[in-house]
Design a protein around this motif. Structure first.
Motif, PDB file in Angstrom:
ATOM      1  N   ALA A  76      44.522  13.135  53.148  1.00 38.29           N
ATOM      2  CA  ALA A  76      44.952  12.358  52.351  1.00 38.29           C
ATOM      3  C   ALA A  76      46.606  12.481  51.910  1.00 38.29           C
ATOM      4  CB  ALA A  76      44.333  12.715  51.097  1.00 38.29           C
ATOM      5  N   ILE A  77      47.107  13.533  52.319  1.00 37.66           N
ATOM      6  CA  ILE A  77      48.625  13.806  52.037  1.00 37.66           C
ATOM      7  C   ILE A  77      49.430  13.019  53.309  1.00 37.66           C
ATOM      8  CG2 ILE A  77      50.402  15.742  52.058  1.00 37.66           C
ATOM      9  CD1 ILE A  77      48.555  17.534  50.882  1.00 37.66           C
ATOM     10  N   VAL A  78      48.736  13.238  54.230  1.00 39.38           N
ATOM     11  CA  VAL A  78      49.446  12.555  55.531  1.00 39.38           C
ATOM     12  C   VAL A  78      49.503  11.124  55.155  1.00 39.38           C
ATOM     13  CG1 VAL A  78      49.288  12.149  57.967  1.00 39.38           C
ATOM     14  CG2 VAL A  78      48.989  14.507  57.319  1.00 39.38           C
ATOM     15  N   ALA A  79      48.507  10.459  54.909  1.00 41.59           N
ATOM     16  CA  ALA A  79      48.381   9.201  54.754  1.00 41.59           C
ATOM     17  C   ALA A  79      49.281   8.470  53.643  1.00 41.59           C
ATOM     18  CB  ALA A  79      46.872   8.922  54.571  1.00 41.59           C
ATOM     19  N   GLN A  80      49.357   9.397  52.416  1.00 38.07           N
ATOM     20  CA  GLN A  80      50.109   9.209  51.710  1.00 38.07           C
ATOM     21  C   GLN A  80      51.721   9.068  51.950  1.00 38.07           C
ATOM     22  OE1 GLN A  80      51.257  11.878  48.272  1.00 38.07           O
ATOM     23  NE2 GLN A  80      50.036  10.664  46.877  1.00 38.07           N
ATOM     24  N   GLU A  81      51.860   9.793  52.640  1.00 38.46           N
ATOM     25  CA  GLU A  81      53.418  10.317  52.849  1.00 38.46           C
ATOM     26  C   GLU A  81      53.877   8.942  54.004  1.00 38.46           C
ATOM     27  OE1 GLU A  81      57.332  10.998  53.537  1.00 38.46           O
ATOM     28  OE2 GLU A  81      55.933  11.585  52.052  1.00 38.46           O
ATOM     29  N   ARG A  82      52.710   8.794  54.854  1.00 34.89           N
ATOM     30  CA  ARG A  82      52.984   7.633  55.890  1.00 34.89           C
ATOM     31  C   ARG A  82      53.378   6.374  55.019  1.00 34.89           C
ATOM     32  NH1 ARG A  82      48.586   7.554  58.442  1.00 34.89           N
ATOM     33  NH2 ARG A  82      47.647   6.181  57.167  1.00 34.89           N
ATOM     34  N   GLU A  83      52.286   6.255  54.018  1.00 34.91           N
ATOM     35  CA  GLU A  83      52.169   4.865  53.355  1.00 34.91           C
ATOM     36  C   GLU A  83      53.548   4.684  52.300  1.00 34.91           C
ATOM     37  OE1 GLU A  83      49.831   2.322  49.851  1.00 34.91           O
ATOM     38  OE2 GLU A  83      49.241   4.379  50.524  1.00 34.91           O
ATOM     39  N   ARG A  84      54.006   5.778  51.879  1.00 40.49           N
ATOM     40  CA  ARG A  84      55.397   5.705  50.793  1.00 40.49           C
ATOM     41  C   ARG A  84      56.563   5.394  51.788  1.00 40.49           C
ATOM     42  NH1 ARG A  84      59.534   8.998  49.657  1.00 40.49           N
ATOM     43  NH2 ARG A  84      58.937  10.625  51.094  1.00 40.49           N
ATOM     44  N   ILE A  85      56.617   6.081  53.019  1.00 39.04           N
ATOM     45  CA  ILE A  85      58.103   5.506  53.692  1.00 39.04           C
ATOM     46  C   ILE A  85      57.571   4.176  54.448  1.00 39.04           C
ATOM     47  CG2 ILE A  85      57.123   6.802  55.754  1.00 39.04           C
ATOM     48  CD1 ILE A  85      60.588   6.197  54.884  1.00 39.04           C
ATOM     49  N   THR A  86      56.526   3.759  54.917  1.00 43.48           N
ATOM     50  CA  THR A  86      56.277   2.451  55.441  1.00 43.48           C
ATOM     51  C   THR A  86      56.691   1.604  54.180  1.00 43.48           C
ATOM     52  OG1 THR A  86      54.703   3.176  56.901  1.00 43.48           O
ATOM     53  CG2 THR A  86      54.827   1.099  56.176  1.00 43.48           C
ATOM     54  N   LEU A  87      56.256   1.509  53.099  1.00 46.58           N
ATOM     55  CA  LEU A  87      56.528   0.526  52.059  1.00 46.58           C
ATOM     56  C   LEU A  87      58.138   0.369  51.848  1.00 46.58           C
ATOM     57  CD1 LEU A  87      53.676   1.099  49.699  1.00 46.58           C
ATOM     58  CD2 LEU A  87      53.909  -0.695  51.065  1.00 46.58           C
ATOM     59  N   ARG A  88      58.681   1.684  51.715  1.00 45.83           N
ATOM     60  CA  ARG A  88      60.201   1.889  51.514  1.00 45.83           C
ATOM     61  C   ARG A  88      60.951   0.998  52.786  1.00 45.83           C
ATOM     62  NH1 ARG A  88      63.811   7.312  52.027  1.00 45.83           N
ATOM     63  NH2 ARG A  88      65.841   6.159  51.379  1.00 45.83           N
ATOM     64  N   MET A  89      60.493   1.132  53.825  1.00 48.99           N
ATOM     65  CA  MET A  89      61.032   0.382  55.110  1.00 48.99           C
ATOM     66  C   MET A  89      61.013  -0.961  54.801  1.00 48.99           C
ATOM     67  SD  MET A  89      62.952   2.643  56.720  1.00 48.99           S
ATOM     68  CE  MET A  89      63.204   3.350  55.121  1.00 48.99           C
ATOM     69  N   ARG A  90      59.694  -1.281  54.517  1.00 50.07           N
ATOM     70  CA  ARG A  90      59.423  -2.741  54.474  1.00 50.07           C
ATOM     71  C   ARG A  90      60.251  -3.586  53.387  1.00 50.07           C
ATOM     72  NH1 ARG A  90      53.590  -4.623  52.288  1.00 50.07           N
ATOM     73  NH2 ARG A  90      54.415  -3.734  50.369  1.00 50.07           N
ATOM     74  N   ASP A  91      60.594  -2.683  52.300  1.00 50.93           N
ATOM     75  CA  ASP A  91      61.236  -3.345  51.221  1.00 50.93           C
ATOM     76  C   ASP A  91      62.876  -3.443  51.300  1.00 50.93           C
ATOM     77  OD1 ASP A  91      59.086  -3.404  49.617  1.00 50.93           O
ATOM     78  OD2 ASP A  91      59.476  -1.547  48.272  1.00 50.93           O
ATOM     79  N   ILE A  92      63.353  -2.438  52.167  1.00 48.95           N
ATOM     80  CA  ILE A  92      64.471  -2.588  52.975  1.00 48.95           C
ATOM     81  C   ILE A  92      64.732  -4.041  53.720  1.00 48.95           C
ATOM     82  CG2 ILE A  92      66.056  -1.486  54.413  1.00 48.95           C
ATOM     83  CD1 ILE A  92      65.328   1.329  53.202  1.00 48.95           C
ATOM     84  N   LEU A  93      63.830  -3.941  54.466  1.00 50.99           N
ATOM     85  CA  LEU A  93      64.025  -5.210  55.596  1.00 50.99           C
ATOM     86  C   LEU A  93      63.774  -6.394  54.712  1.00 50.99           C
ATOM     87  CD1 LEU A  93      62.213  -3.851  58.830  1.00 50.99           C
ATOM     88  CD2 LEU A  93      64.664  -4.210  58.206  1.00 50.99           C
ATOM     89  N   ALA A  94      62.817  -6.515  53.794  1.00 50.65           N
ATOM     90  CA  ALA A  94      62.596  -7.662  53.048  1.00 50.65           C
ATOM     91  C   ALA A  94      63.700  -8.477  52.584  1.00 50.65           C
ATOM     92  CB  ALA A  94      61.629  -7.492  51.888  1.00 50.65           C
ATOM     93  N   GLY A  95      64.811  -7.727  52.144  1.00 50.06           N
ATOM     94  CA  GLY A  95      66.286  -8.446  51.816  1.00 50.06           C
ATOM     95  C   GLY A  95      67.132  -8.789  52.884  1.00 50.06           C
TER      96      GLY A  95
END
Length: 233
Positions: A76-95
């Protein structure tokens, strides 16, 4: 009597607003946060459920309502960390409307993240359980769901469709840029050859070099050069 009955109804919370067993997101997050601190301090093998119980401030029975065992909790910790950085990178590229600008922002964000003390410690923990939990480690790097690579892949595909770059294998191109943007800093940090986080100036130098190589290989050289492209050259 009717007035008293209404008062009792208001004061009794009843089932409304209560979470089913194992469904309270705040409690789950509390357990994960405590477990994360224990794993980072002791490592996966040395950590016990009793250690996690004390650190999270919950009973062992409560932990087992949410997680089957230590492996399940670590996953669960691994999945949470992967999701956190993924969403951050997606937000960066969105703009990012231009290729070079998006690659620069992605590269700087990813390089800073992947070389941070928290991530380095987490990666060492994951490597430490690779023999015991190979499927979990593969999931960390190659999840079938959205991850950092697929986010960059989508960005590259979007600009291929716009005619800004020419890429036949977008997944390969995404992998290549991720490797170039992290440079050798990640490996140096992971194995202890580099004790401190790389300075911003060095990360900037590496990421700009990665962009030059990427655009030399995949740029649409017939397209006009924008001001931002010159800025990152």
């Amino acid at each position: 009597m009717a007035r008293q009955t209404r008062k009792l109804e208001r004061s009794d919370p009843g089932p409304a607003g209560r979470f089913a067993a194992g469904a309270d997101p705040v409690k789950r997050e509390q357990i994960i946060d405590g477990a994360k601190r224990v794993f980072m301090k002791l490592g996966f093998h040395a950590a016990s459920m009793n250690d996690i119980t004390r650190e999270a401030g919950v009973s062992k029975g409560t932990i087992y309502v949410y997680f089957q065992n230590k492996e399940d909790l670590f996953g669960a910790i691994v999945a949470q960390e992967r999701e956190r950085i993924t969403l951050r990178m997606r937000d960066i590229l969105a703009g990012s409307e231009e290729v070079e600008d998006g690659l620069y922002r992605f590269g700087m964000g990813f390089a800073a993240h992947i070389t941070s003390p928290q991530v380095i410690n987490a990666m060492r923990t994951v490597i430490g359980v690779v023999d015991r939990m190979p499927s979990l480690c593969r999931q960390f790097f190659n999840s079938s769901s959205m991850n950092v690579r697929t986010v960059l892949d989508d960005f590259i595909k979007r600009h291929v469709a716009l005619g800004n770059i020419k890429v036949e294998d977008t997944d390969l191109a995404a992998r290549q840029f991720i490797e170039m943007a992290s440079g050798t800093f990640f490996k140096f940090r992971l194995f202890g050859d580099l004790q401190d986080v790389p300075p911003q100036k060095e990360l900037d130098h590496v990421v700009r070099g990665a962009i030059r190589v990427f655009m030399a290989a995949y740029g649409n050289h017939d397209a006009p050069v924008t001001a931002k492209a010159r800025e990152h050259a």
